[in-house]
Scaffold this active site. Sequence first.
Site, mmCIF file in Angstrom:
data_model
loop_
_atom_site.group_PDB
_atom_site.id
_atom_site.type_symbol
_atom_site.label_atom_id
_atom_site.label_comp_id
_atom_site.label_asym_id
_atom_site.label_seq_id
_atom_site.Cartn_x
_atom_site.Cartn_y
_atom_site.Cartn_z
ATOM 1 N N GLU A 179 0.832 -1.216 0.000
ATOM 2 C CA GLU A 179 0.000 0.000 0.000
ATOM 3 C C GLU A 179 0.864 1.263 0.000
ATOM 4 O O GLU A 179 0.794 2.100 0.906
ATOM 5 C CB GLU A 179 -0.921 -0.018 1.213
ATOM 6 C CG GLU A 179 -1.881 -1.182 1.191
ATOM 7 C CD GLU A 179 -2.906 -1.153 2.312
ATOM 8 O OE1 GLU A 179 -2.647 -0.537 3.349
ATOM 9 O OE2 GLU A 179 -3.982 -1.754 2.130
ATOM 10 N N GLU A 380 -5.719 -7.841 -1.045
ATOM 11 C CA GLU A 380 -6.374 -7.782 0.270
ATOM 12 C C GLU A 380 -7.851 -7.475 0.046
ATOM 13 O O GLU A 380 -8.186 -6.632 -0.793
ATOM 14 C CB GLU A 380 -5.794 -6.676 1.162
ATOM 15 C CG GLU A 380 -4.419 -6.944 1.695
ATOM 16 C CD GLU A 380 -3.929 -5.861 2.649
ATOM 17 O OE1 GLU A 380 -4.748 -5.270 3.374
ATOM 18 O OE2 GLU A 380 -2.717 -5.601 2.633
HETATM 19 C C1 BG6 Z 1 -4.515 -2.821 5.042
HETATM 20 C C2 BG6 Z 1 -3.149 -3.274 5.532
HETATM 21 O O1 BG6 Z 1 -4.532 -1.454 4.928
HETATM 22 O O2 BG6 Z 1 -5.614 -3.073 5.859
HETATM 23 C C3 BG6 Z 1 -3.188 -4.490 6.443
HETATM 24 O O3 BG6 Z 1 -2.283 -3.554 4.454
HETATM 25 C C4 BG6 Z 1 -4.335 -4.326 7.424
HETATM 26 O O4 BG6 Z 1 -1.935 -4.651 7.043
HETATM 27 C C5 BG6 Z 1 -5.630 -4.259 6.628
HETATM 28 O O5 BG6 Z 1 -4.389 -5.297 8.399
HETATM 29 C C6 BG6 Z 1 -6.890 -4.257 7.457
HETATM 30 O O6 BG6 Z 1 -6.862 -3.206 8.360
HETATM 31 P P1 BG6 Z 1 -7.107 -3.454 9.902
HETATM 32 O O7 BG6 Z 1 -6.949 -2.131 10.510
HETATM 33 O O8 BG6 Z 1 -8.468 -3.992 10.025
HETATM 34 O O9 BG6 Z 1 -6.064 -4.412 10.306
#
Ligand code: BG6
Length: 480
Positions: A179, A380
């Site tokens: 990211e 993701e």
């Molecule tokens: C993304 C990151 O922005 O969001 C991850 O790359 C992160 O590392 C994911 O875990 C989800 O966000 P959160 O705050 O729910 O962990």
Amino acid sequence: MKKTTKFPDGFYWGGATAANQVEGAWEVGGKGISVSDVITVGTHQNPRRVSLDMSEQLYYPSHKASEHYDHYKEDIALFAEMGFKMYRFSISWVRIFPNGDEEKPNEEGLLFYDKIFEELKKYNIEPLVTISHNELPLHLAKKFNGWASRKMIDCFMKLCNVLFERYKDYVTYWIPFNEINNLSLPISGFVQGGIIADDMKTFGGGTDNAQLRFQALHHVLVAGAKAVQLGKSINPNFQFGSMTCHITLYPLTCKPEDIVLTQQEDLLRNCFCSDVQLKGEYPYFQEKYYQDNGIIIDITEEDKKLLKENLHDFYAFSYYMSVCRSSDPDADQTSGNIMGGARNPYLEESEWDWQIDPVGLRYTLNKVYDRYRVPVMITENGLGATDKFENGIIHDPYRIDYLRTHIEQMKEAINDGVELIAYTPWGCIDLVSVSTGEMKKRYGFIYVDADDNGEGTFNRYRKDSFNWYKKVIQSNGEDL
Ligand code: BG6
């Protein structure tokens, strides 16, 4: 007429994690301290605190995380049982170079990843390796103010060189920076950039210095191009991904002011970095933004040449949600991943107030493919939710619904003509949340019996979504 579009043969179904959120074993095997290791647990309401000198009274979730370091064999076997074709994970920088400026890598750290690669090979799971995912050595943050210094490029290249040489026969797909666009926002200054504000007390807190942050981002972009250059000289088959945290933005209304506001922010937040990495130069709007904000970036002629000549190969992005932009200061607001915005009245929200928008995924896939025309990976996606654990059983229909509706929209996008090649939903095994440090914000198909304070057996359990995803993969996305 019923649509017949199918996921292509060889589609990479899988899952994703990051070292600092899943491995634990923070002091084992000669590992150094990363920026994530000094961030405490928080909640949705109470921000995580940063304490550079760790206190014994506070809990730092990365220290235990999901104890994947000790359970990696079992975890990868479970991924294989689901039928994973790809596994995205990060290599912790501080396991390889504990301080970041050593001459030689830490062999014990490399041995751990040797075992991971061997295990993946055993099950024919393609690795997708993130090189930097919030695991920057704290020492380099203190010594150089992180990426604000150009010296970081050499430290990063040393890491890349070790990884490319050692794993050239194991890895094809690399993501140099998770990211990368997050550094365009103050919230990621420390965790991603290693920039230490004098008054920084909380995650994303402290006085922001946009000049430093964007200079840091420039160094990161140059490092990404250098990684491509070095990687291809070591193995010409390497493929490099430009990865964006895509916060899909909609105008709240059709008022032209809302539309322009949305467009401007979309360009700055979502498009800037991938434009540089996939088109080879700074886009016009970014230069204007710097002029308007008095930001002067040191860009050398050599930097420009590097960026131009070393493009990334594929577009990767995380997609969780969308938000709206409105010119009305009284518009109802909601929170979100790295940024929130005006609430969309047509969408539901997760327990952590992230708006759930499967159709937005189709929109985003078309948008990014139209812009770049390179293969696309969703690296993701997922729903962070509280799970109820009863006698080893976890029913998680909400997670299945979230994933199913997003996969349906991926199919639509493929039908539209988008070249989507991979889907690695986030936190395929429960792990620590970045934004809150909680364990109870769970994304996994696999439940890890641990709580927000690192207490529990750390035993693994299959959730209902585990069996569902297995069926999805087996049918190549037909049986949803
Ligand atoms: C993304 C990151 O922005 O969001 C991850 O790359 C992160 O590392 C994911 O875990 C989800 O966000 P959160 O705050 O729910 O962990």
